[in-house]
Design a protein around this motif. Structure first.
Motif, short mmCIF file in Angstrom:
data_model
loop_
_atom_site.label_atom_id
_atom_site.label_comp_id
_atom_site.label_asym_id
_atom_site.label_seq_id
_atom_site.Cartn_x
_atom_site.Cartn_y
_atom_site.Cartn_z
N LEU B 153 25.77 25.11 76.07
CA LEU B 153 25.65 26.43 75.47
C LEU B 153 24.46 26.42 74.54
CD1 LEU B 153 29.38 26.91 74.29
CD2 LEU B 153 28.40 27.57 76.47
N LYS B 154 23.72 27.51 74.56
CA LYS B 154 22.62 27.61 73.58
C LYS B 154 22.84 28.90 72.82
CE LYS B 154 18.59 25.10 75.30
NZ LYS B 154 18.80 24.50 76.54
N VAL B 155 22.80 28.78 71.54
CA VAL B 155 23.10 29.96 70.74
C VAL B 155 22.28 29.93 69.47
CG1 VAL B 155 25.01 28.80 69.55
CG2 VAL B 155 25.01 31.27 69.75
N HIS B 156 21.94 31.10 68.98
CA HIS B 156 21.19 31.16 67.74
C HIS B 156 22.06 30.69 66.60
CE1 HIS B 156 18.67 32.84 64.56
NE2 HIS B 156 17.72 32.73 65.44
N SER B 157 21.44 29.98 65.67
CA SER B 157 22.23 29.37 64.59
C SER B 157 22.97 30.43 63.79
CB SER B 157 21.33 28.56 63.67
OG SER B 157 20.38 29.41 63.06
N ARG B 158 22.38 31.61 63.74
CA ARG B 158 23.02 32.69 62.99
C ARG B 158 24.40 32.99 63.58
NH1 ARG B 158 23.24 35.79 59.02
NH2 ARG B 158 22.29 33.89 58.26
N LEU B 159 24.46 33.04 64.88
CA LEU B 159 25.72 33.36 65.54
C LEU B 159 26.75 32.28 65.28
CD1 LEU B 159 27.49 34.95 67.48
CD2 LEU B 159 26.40 33.84 69.38
N LEU B 160 26.31 31.05 65.37
CA LEU B 160 27.23 29.93 65.14
C LEU B 160 27.76 29.98 63.71
CD1 LEU B 160 28.16 27.83 67.07
CD2 LEU B 160 26.33 26.32 66.30
N ALA B 161 26.88 30.30 62.78
CA ALA B 161 27.32 30.40 61.38
C ALA B 161 28.31 31.55 61.23
CB ALA B 161 26.12 30.59 60.47
#
Lengths: 284, 422
Positions: B153-161
């Protein structure tokens, strides 16, 4: 027993969150009473609480877009739950931009309030965050423990000063002493006093105004005969007072306290759609 | 020896990296090599490993020279140092002060003196110098074949936060559950969780929210959220997407970010299903790790080293489960069946062949030296964590162990690159 409710309006959601945050600051565990028209957050005066008690009342119509409740039985159409308000506060904390929040009473592994927050997302379907908050069902035989406290036969009733000011003063006093004396008279004067071996500090407030209580037969005569300058006082735990003041996130429409000399201080904070009563007993 | 200078703008990133690594352990490896500077850390139960590598381009100035120790016959290609995080954090403490006042930071290593010097050049001619002592240590490196993971999975760090914020800061473990249709992060619960006391949180996401979504195998992995939060904070300052590589439960999960000047990887062990099963079977005895250990006939003297890791967390239980297997290998080793060079190197994941040579000694000597403890733990835990059964000839390899390391072929040069270093 069934309960489902939904909030769609963001302003209502924020308002509700603020109320929950206030309750969370005042009580670690409390009772949530649900009726068809109202929600109550109740803390009864047990020794474990240090004798404080709390009664907070909300009209559900002011917050929820949908509210369905079925109590334990037809003649007792109410639900009493024991919960940790901090959990509810946490569940709502990240719902600031929610599209909708649904609350439901469920019983998967154990009775829970399921808070489902629908958040906007970049994709076509929303992000759904679900929090299962464990609750205890309070059986009907114990409901009597949670009756609305009556207004005590007070000596003085007075409006409080601006809460923000009072809060910062009490916070500083808290560093110096464990107890604080609140005294007030019917001339709108209030003093907050602390006294230790090394120092005593008093803050004087005046022109606060005294609320007029609707007189019932015989009840108010003692207060009316009272010397206007005479102070009624009570020494209370300063931490409890500080908690009450720190928990207020919005300025109430009306804030007052009733003092029963050397017995108890009864705080009443009224907002448009929420009323909060908080009792702090006097220290021996 | 190494000397480098970090420019003002990048100080923030460097600071966040140190803080991220601090989440893993109290000490970290400061490992300058020719291509750049690597900071690595591993936690005490060997269930979390972090590495942040800054290429020489990250620095305003980067200069590294190989140093040969008089006692070594070969040139040391790298000499890692171990530093205590608590000593380093104050150097980069006040971020506001840091960003406004510090123009650059120089770092020098002084091998002979065992010092690393951090020098902050601030405005108005103020220079703050911190001399920190480092400990010599063995190299630390994990090898993890990300490209072999079926789920990416690749996701923007903002989303993960934004996802992780829903979990309370006290939430230790989190379960990530994926199918090709949906992704779900939820609080981890065990069989004996007291549901009447625990608040459970679950977040459901649509695969569309991810920049890249590949689910080769449905899986549910449980990892330690606390250790990950460091990486999340770090990735926010880099604004680079976070890649998540994982497999089925029991195999490690890797969170990594990569841009032109740096790479960071956090590799966390995940709770294995087998362990969960065994845990529920042995529930009554679980409190005493010794009891679990004693059931293993192969458990030998190594129990003294490893039984001290009490299974306070589920991940630690995994470690104990895996050790007996490796313990058996150790026993066979003393009998003279040494591991092949390739296996041993894969197990230790040496960055440089020269280092590896230094470590490879006849078994009896290994036992006594201070290195041996590290090697043993390295072999056992890293082995269990990252490699599964690096073909142990005697045992029938269990189905749950697949080698994640691209085991280096024996014909490869020792001096050349290792397999997918992290």
């Amino acid at each position: 027993m069934r309960f489902r409710a939904k909030i769609v309006d963001l302003a209502c959601l924020n308002h509700f969150s603020r109320v929950i945050n206030t309750i969370a600051k005042l009580a670690k565990t409390c009772t949530l009473r649900l009726t068809v028209s109202k929600l109550y957050f109740i803390l009864s005066d047990k020794v474990a609480n240090g004798g404080v008690s709390m009664w907070c009342e909300l009209c559900q119509g002011n917050f929820f877009d949908e509210f369905q409740m079925e109590g334990v039985a037809a003649e007792h159409n109410e639900i009493y739950l024991e919960l940790v308000p901090e959990n509810l506060s946490r569940a709502l904390k990240t719902a600031q931009s929610a599209k909708a929040v649904k609350i439901k009473l469920t019983n998967k592994h154990c009775p829970c309030l399921r808070v489902a927050v629908e958040l906007p997302s970049l994709s076509s379907s929303s992000r759904i965050v679900t929090h299962d908050i464990p609750v205890g069902i309070i059986p009907r035989r114990l409901w009597n423990d949670f009756r609305e406290p009556s207004v005590p036969d007070f000596d003085v009733s007075i409006y409080l000063p601006v809460l923000k000011t009072m809060k910062s003063i009490v916070e500083r006093m808290k560093n110096l002493s464990n107890s604080i004396v609140i005294e007030a008279n019917l001339s709108g004067e209030m003093n907050l006093k602390i006294e230790t071996d090394l120092v005593s500090v008093t803050t004087h407030f005046k022109d606060l105004g005294n609320p007029a209580w609707a007189s019932e037969d015989g009840c108010q005569s003692s207060a009316q005969d009272r010397d206007l300058e005479s102070m009624a006082e009570a020494r209370i735990d300063i931490k409890k007072l500080q908690q009450l003041l720190a928990g207020q996130q919005v300025n109430p429409t009306k804030a007052m306290c009733n003092i029963v000399s050397k017995r108890i201080v009864h705080f009443i904070l009224l907002h448009e759609d929420v009323s909060l009563q908080y009792f702090i007993p006097a220290l021996a | 020896a190494m000397k480098c200078v970090i420019g003002g703008a990048h100080l923030r990133v460097f600071r966040r990296a140190i803080h991220a690594i601090a989440r893993i352990s109290d000490e970290f490896w400061f490992d300058p090599i020719e291509k750049g500077l690597a900071l690595r850390s591993v936690n005490s139960s060997r269930s979390a490993y972090a590495c942040v590598f800054f290429s020489s381009m990250f620095f305003q100035h980067y200069c590294w020279t190989a140093v040969s120790q008089p006692c070594q016959k070969e040139k040391q290609l790298s000499l890692p140092c171990k530093l205590i995080i608590k000593s380093v954090l104050p150097v980069f403490r006040c971020v506001n002060v840091l960003e406004r006042n510090v123009e650059k930071c120089s770092i020098y290593t002084n091998i002979n003196d065992h010092h690393i010097t951090f020098q902050l050049l601030c405005k108005h001619g103020v220079v703050k110098t911190y001399n920190l002592v480092f400990q010599d240590c063995d190299p630390l490196q994990a090898v993890f074949a990300k490209h072999l993971c079926p789920n990416i999975l690749k996701v923007h760090s903002r989303l993960l936060a934004e996802i992780m914020i829903h979990f309370p800061t006290s939430q230790e473990e989190v379960t990530l559950s994926v199918t090709p249709m949906k992704v779900c992060f939820k609080s981890y619960t065990e069989e004996d969780t007291d549901f009447s006391k625990t608040m459970l949180t679950e977040i459901q996401l649509n695969p569309e929210e991810f920049d890249y979504f590949q689910v080769g195998v449905d899986s549910e992995v449980t990892f330690c959220l606390k250790e990950l939060r460091g990486l999340l904070a770090f990735s926010e300052v880099t604004s680079v997407p976070v890649s998540i590589h994982f497999d089925v439960s029991g195999k490690p999960i890797a969170f990594s970010i990569e841009d032109m000047v740096l790479e960071a990887s956090f590799i966390l062990a995940t709770l294995s299903d087998v362990e969960k099963e065994r845990a529920s079977q042995q529930a009554p005895e679980r409190e005493n790790s010794g009891a679990v250990a004693s059931k293993k006939p192969q458990w030998n003297s190594n129990a003294a080293n490893t039984a001290s890791a009490k299974p306070a967390s589920p991940l630690a239980k995994q470690e104990i489960k895996d050790i007996p297997r490796a313990a058996k290998r150790e026993v066979t080793g003393t009998e003279g069946t040494a591991m092949t060079e390739a296996e041993e190197r894969a197990a230790l994941g040496e960055a440089a062949g020269a280092q590896y040579q230094k470590v490879r000694r006849p078994r009896p000597q290994l036992q006594g030296s201070p290195i041996s403890y590290f090697c043993k733990r390295c072999i056992f835990q890293f082995h269990s964590l990252f490699f599964g059964a690096v073909s142990c000839q005697k045992d029938a390899p269990s189905h749950s162990f697949h080698s994640l390391a691209t085991a280096s072929d024996t014909e490869e040069d020792f001096g050349n690159a290792q397999s997918s270093p992290v």
